[in-house]
Design a protein around this motif. Structure first.
Motif, mmCIF file in Angstrom:
data_model
loop_
_atom_site.group_PDB
_atom_site.id
_atom_site.type_symbol
_atom_site.label_atom_id
_atom_site.label_comp_id
_atom_site.label_asym_id
_atom_site.label_seq_id
_atom_site.Cartn_x
_atom_site.Cartn_y
_atom_site.Cartn_z
ATOM 1 N N VAL A 96 0.834 -1.208 0.000
ATOM 2 C CA VAL A 96 0.000 0.000 0.000
ATOM 3 C C VAL A 96 0.875 1.267 0.000
ATOM 4 O O VAL A 96 1.950 1.293 0.585
ATOM 5 N N ASP A 97 0.415 2.282 -0.716
ATOM 6 C CA ASP A 97 1.127 3.564 -0.730
ATOM 7 C C ASP A 97 0.402 4.627 0.076
ATOM 8 O O ASP A 97 1.011 5.590 0.522
ATOM 9 N N GLY A 98 -0.917 4.477 0.210
ATOM 10 C CA GLY A 98 -1.683 5.460 0.967
ATOM 11 C C GLY A 98 -2.982 4.843 1.457
ATOM 12 O O GLY A 98 -3.536 3.960 0.805
ATOM 13 N N VAL A 99 -3.457 5.327 2.622
ATOM 14 C CA VAL A 99 -4.664 4.744 3.218
ATOM 15 C C VAL A 99 -5.724 5.820 3.436
ATOM 16 O O VAL A 99 -5.421 6.916 3.902
ATOM 17 N N VAL A 100 -6.971 5.484 3.089
ATOM 18 C CA VAL A 100 -8.111 6.314 3.467
ATOM 19 C C VAL A 100 -8.910 5.520 4.488
ATOM 20 O O VAL A 100 -9.350 4.403 4.207
ATOM 21 N N PHE A 101 -9.066 6.075 5.692
ATOM 22 C CA PHE A 101 -9.937 5.404 6.652
ATOM 23 C C PHE A 101 -11.321 6.025 6.549
ATOM 24 O O PHE A 101 -11.497 7.214 6.799
ATOM 25 N N VAL A 102 -12.295 5.212 6.139
ATOM 26 C CA VAL A 102 -13.669 5.703 6.016
ATOM 27 C C VAL A 102 -14.390 5.385 7.319
ATOM 28 O O VAL A 102 -14.589 4.216 7.666
ATOM 29 N N ALA A 103 -14.748 6.446 8.067
ATOM 30 C CA ALA A 103 -15.454 6.248 9.326
ATOM 31 C C ALA A 103 -16.954 6.435 9.112
ATOM 32 O O ALA A 103 -17.370 7.254 8.298
ATOM 33 N N ASP A 104 -17.741 5.664 9.807
ATOM 34 C CA ASP A 104 -19.197 5.795 9.770
ATOM 35 C C ASP A 104 -19.572 6.784 10.880
ATOM 36 O O ASP A 104 -19.306 6.542 12.059
ATOM 37 N N SER A 105 -20.176 7.922 10.492
ATOM 38 C CA SER A 105 -20.420 8.992 11.472
ATOM 39 C C SER A 105 -21.508 8.669 12.500
ATOM 40 O O SER A 105 -21.637 9.375 13.500
ATOM 41 N N GLN A 106 -22.294 7.620 12.265
ATOM 42 C CA GLN A 106 -23.415 7.335 13.167
ATOM 43 C C GLN A 106 -22.917 6.928 14.554
ATOM 44 O O GLN A 106 -21.972 6.153 14.687
ATOM 45 N N LEU A 120 -6.531 -1.706 11.662
ATOM 46 C CA LEU A 120 -5.708 -1.175 10.573
ATOM 47 C C LEU A 120 -4.261 -1.021 11.027
ATOM 48 O O LEU A 120 -3.323 -1.437 10.356
ATOM 49 N N ARG A 121 -4.097 -0.426 12.206
ATOM 50 C CA ARG A 121 -2.765 -0.196 12.752
ATOM 51 C C ARG A 121 -2.012 -1.522 12.932
ATOM 52 O O ARG A 121 -0.853 -1.663 12.547
ATOM 53 N N ILE A 122 -2.714 -2.501 13.506
ATOM 54 C CA ILE A 122 -2.088 -3.810 13.770
ATOM 55 C C ILE A 122 -1.715 -4.496 12.457
ATOM 56 O O ILE A 122 -0.604 -4.998 12.287
ATOM 57 N N ASN A 123 -2.650 -4.512 11.509
ATOM 58 C CA ASN A 123 -2.391 -5.196 10.240
ATOM 59 C C ASN A 123 -1.271 -4.538 9.435
ATOM 60 O O ASN A 123 -0.489 -5.214 8.774
ATOM 61 N N TYR A 129 4.630 -1.711 8.158
ATOM 62 C CA TYR A 129 4.314 -0.295 7.955
ATOM 63 C C TYR A 129 3.918 0.356 9.266
ATOM 64 O O TYR A 129 3.405 -0.300 10.168
ATOM 65 N N ASP A 130 4.119 1.672 9.331
ATOM 66 C CA ASP A 130 3.653 2.441 10.472
ATOM 67 C C ASP A 130 2.626 3.450 9.947
ATOM 68 O O ASP A 130 2.952 4.271 9.088
ATOM 69 N N LEU A 131 1.401 3.352 10.459
ATOM 70 C CA LEU A 131 0.326 4.216 9.963
ATOM 71 C C LEU A 131 0.723 5.697 10.046
ATOM 72 O O LEU A 131 0.383 6.485 9.169
ATOM 73 N N ASP A 132 1.466 6.052 11.088
ATOM 74 C CA ASP A 132 1.840 7.465 11.269
ATOM 75 C C ASP A 132 2.853 7.946 10.230
ATOM 76 O O ASP A 132 3.077 9.135 10.090
ATOM 77 N N MET B 1 10.110 1.823 5.476
ATOM 78 C CA MET B 1 9.090 1.097 4.711
ATOM 79 C C MET B 1 9.541 -0.331 4.423
ATOM 80 O O MET B 1 10.718 -0.572 4.198
ATOM 81 N N SER B 2 8.653 -1.272 4.439
ATOM 82 C CA SER B 2 9.046 -2.678 4.340
ATOM 83 C C SER B 2 9.501 -3.069 2.934
ATOM 84 O O SER B 2 10.396 -3.879 2.771
ATOM 85 N N ASN B 3 8.881 -2.488 1.920
ATOM 86 C CA ASN B 3 9.261 -2.808 0.552
ATOM 87 C C ASN B 3 9.805 -1.586 -0.142
ATOM 88 O O ASN B 3 9.175 -0.549 -0.118
ATOM 89 N N PRO B 4 10.953 -1.716 -0.800
ATOM 90 C CA PRO B 4 11.395 -0.572 -1.579
ATOM 91 C C PRO B 4 10.539 -0.451 -2.835
ATOM 92 O O PRO B 4 9.906 -1.407 -3.255
ATOM 93 N N THR B 5 10.525 0.745 -3.411
ATOM 94 C CA THR B 5 9.793 0.951 -4.649
ATOM 95 C C THR B 5 10.392 0.087 -5.757
ATOM 96 O O THR B 5 11.606 -0.004 -5.885
ATOM 97 N N LEU B 6 9.531 -0.567 -6.520
ATOM 98 C CA LEU B 6 10.023 -1.355 -7.652
ATOM 99 C C LEU B 6 10.277 -0.403 -8.819
ATOM 100 O O LEU B 6 9.407 0.355 -9.206
ATOM 101 N N VAL B 7 11.501 -0.436 -9.322
ATOM 102 C CA VAL B 7 11.848 0.439 -10.434
ATOM 103 C C VAL B 7 12.257 -0.416 -11.628
ATOM 104 O O VAL B 7 12.986 -1.392 -11.488
ATOM 105 N N MET B 8 11.747 -0.064 -12.799
ATOM 106 C CA MET B 8 12.066 -0.828 -14.011
ATOM 107 C C MET B 8 12.800 0.077 -14.993
ATOM 108 O O MET B 8 12.369 1.191 -15.248
ATOM 109 N N TYR B 9 13.948 -0.390 -15.503
ATOM 110 C CA TYR B 9 14.706 0.394 -16.473
ATOM 111 C C TYR B 9 14.577 -0.231 -17.861
ATOM 112 O O TYR B 9 14.253 -1.410 -18.000
ATOM 113 N N ASP B 10 14.872 0.580 -18.879
ATOM 114 C CA ASP B 10 14.739 0.132 -20.276
ATOM 115 C C ASP B 10 15.472 -1.180 -20.542
ATOM 116 O O ASP B 10 14.922 -2.095 -21.141
ATOM 117 N N GLU B 11 16.735 -1.228 -20.067
ATOM 118 C CA GLU B 11 17.583 -2.374 -20.373
ATOM 119 C C GLU B 11 16.943 -3.683 -19.877
ATOM 120 O O GLU B 11 16.772 -4.644 -20.640
#
Lengths: 195, 163
Positions: A96-106, A120-123, A129-132, B1-11
């Protein structure tokens, strides 16, 4: 973990929508899908049960345009929100590169929100990863419902670290794109730093 | 971060396409894809235009992730080969170098035995290429190489994406 391809000049990033069952993760993606131009989106895939509950994940590929000659693509995923699908949720968080946490406002869903956020934090931690440290955003969904808690209360319970937050009503689309743009921007800024 | 970014080059991209192009012919396959374990399509050869390649990549990765979860439950590290048999078309899915997924689609002009045999040979070649690729991007990262395209983008560039 983003994927940078110099050969095809593409950058791919993965955004995951997380949150308790029925909070509106799939609805967020459906709205994005409906409102995105044909040439900018791929097919939306929903692996759901017969009663339309997410079983494994929803997937929506989006192509945002070019930055410095690189095509920028975002892959949007949702996790299954129901508690007993935890094994599947962990799998979706991989890379994952980014997380959106969708909260239910009710009000009656506040405990479910808190539980899901802890989950989410545990997983994430299990995947290293560190959520922060991740690009991370909270969306308070279902603002239109009569039983919605105030944003101040929700913030106190769910957003102690003051990450960017958005009010939304995913069924009408309010706040949906604002949320997506904000998380995409955080990811790109992160990439810029060369993390 | 646990995984580095995967980078692909032309070669390396060309080397990879040569290997899977050869595999396509030798295994008599219809189409071959290489997918990152996170669901990003790396490359494809053969009749790729017949398929929704992005969805295929995402579902393949989901499939591998789910079977990987099953493997751990029964005490295996992973299931490195999956085979799906259809009425006409079949899918042979295997993990290469622990990191990428090789997907071979074939019909009755080929056979599972042939595909398995050829995949085994190509996998070794692909593993080597990916190992080199990882080393290369690590070295570049250490050097703080400036060809990273995002290093010089501005906030305006990012905002323009959303306008």
């Amino acid at each position: 973990m983003s994927f940078i391809n110099y050969a095809s000049r593409e950058i791919n990033c993965k955004i995951v929508y997380y949150g308790p069952g029925l909070c509106g993760k799939t609805t967020n993606l459906q709205y994005v899908y409906q409102k995105t131009a044909e040439d900018a989106k791929g097919k939306m895939i929903s692996l759901a049960t017969e009663t339309e509950r997410t079983l494994f994940f929803d997937f929506l590929p989006l192509s945002l345009g070019e930055i410095r000659g690189f095509k920028t693509r975002f892959h949007l995923y949702t996790v299954p929100g129901q508690v007993f699908y935890d094994a599947s949720r962990k799998l979706i968080l991989k890379g994952v590169d980014g997380v959106v946490f969708v909260a239910d406002s009710q009000e009656e869903r506040i405990d479910a929100n808190i539980e899901s956020l802890e989950n989410l934090r545990i997983n994430l931690k299990e995947q290293g990863y560190d959520l922060d440290k991740l690009p991370y955003i909270i969306q308070y969904n279902k603002r239109d419902l009569p039983g919605a808690m105030s944003v101040e209360e929700l913030r106190r319970e769910l957003n102690p670290t003051n990450v960017p937050e958005f009010e939304a009503c995913a069924t009408t689309g309010e706040g949906v794109f604002e949320t997506l743009k904000a998380v995409a921007k955080l990811i790109l800024v992160d990439l810029k730093k060369g993390k | 971060m646990s995984n580095p970014t995967l980078v692909m080059y032309d070669e390396e991209f060309q080397e990879i396409n040569e290997v899977i192009g050869r595999l396509l012919k030798e295994a008599n396959a219809t189409v071959i894809f290489l997918v990152d374990k996170n669901g990003q399509l790396i490359s494809g050869v053969g009749e790729t235009e017949r398929f929704d390649t992005t969805s295929l990549a995402s579902l393949t990765a989901g499939n591998i992730a789910a079977t990987g979860g099953l493997a751990k439950l029964i005490g295996e590290k992973e299931f490195s080969i999956l085979f799906h048999e259809g009425e006409k078309d079949n899918l042979h899915i295997s993990i290469v170098g622990g990191r990428v997924i090789l997907v071979v689609l074939f019909d009755n002009r080929s056979s599972l035995g042939l595909v398995r045999l050829r995949v085994k040979k190509s996998s070794e070649e692909l593993s080597t290429i990916f190992e080199n690729l990882m080393k290369k991007s690590e070295e570049r990262e250490k050097r703080g190489s400036s060809d990273f395209p995002f290093a010089e983008i501005t906030d305006d560039d990012i905002d323009n994406l959303f306008s």
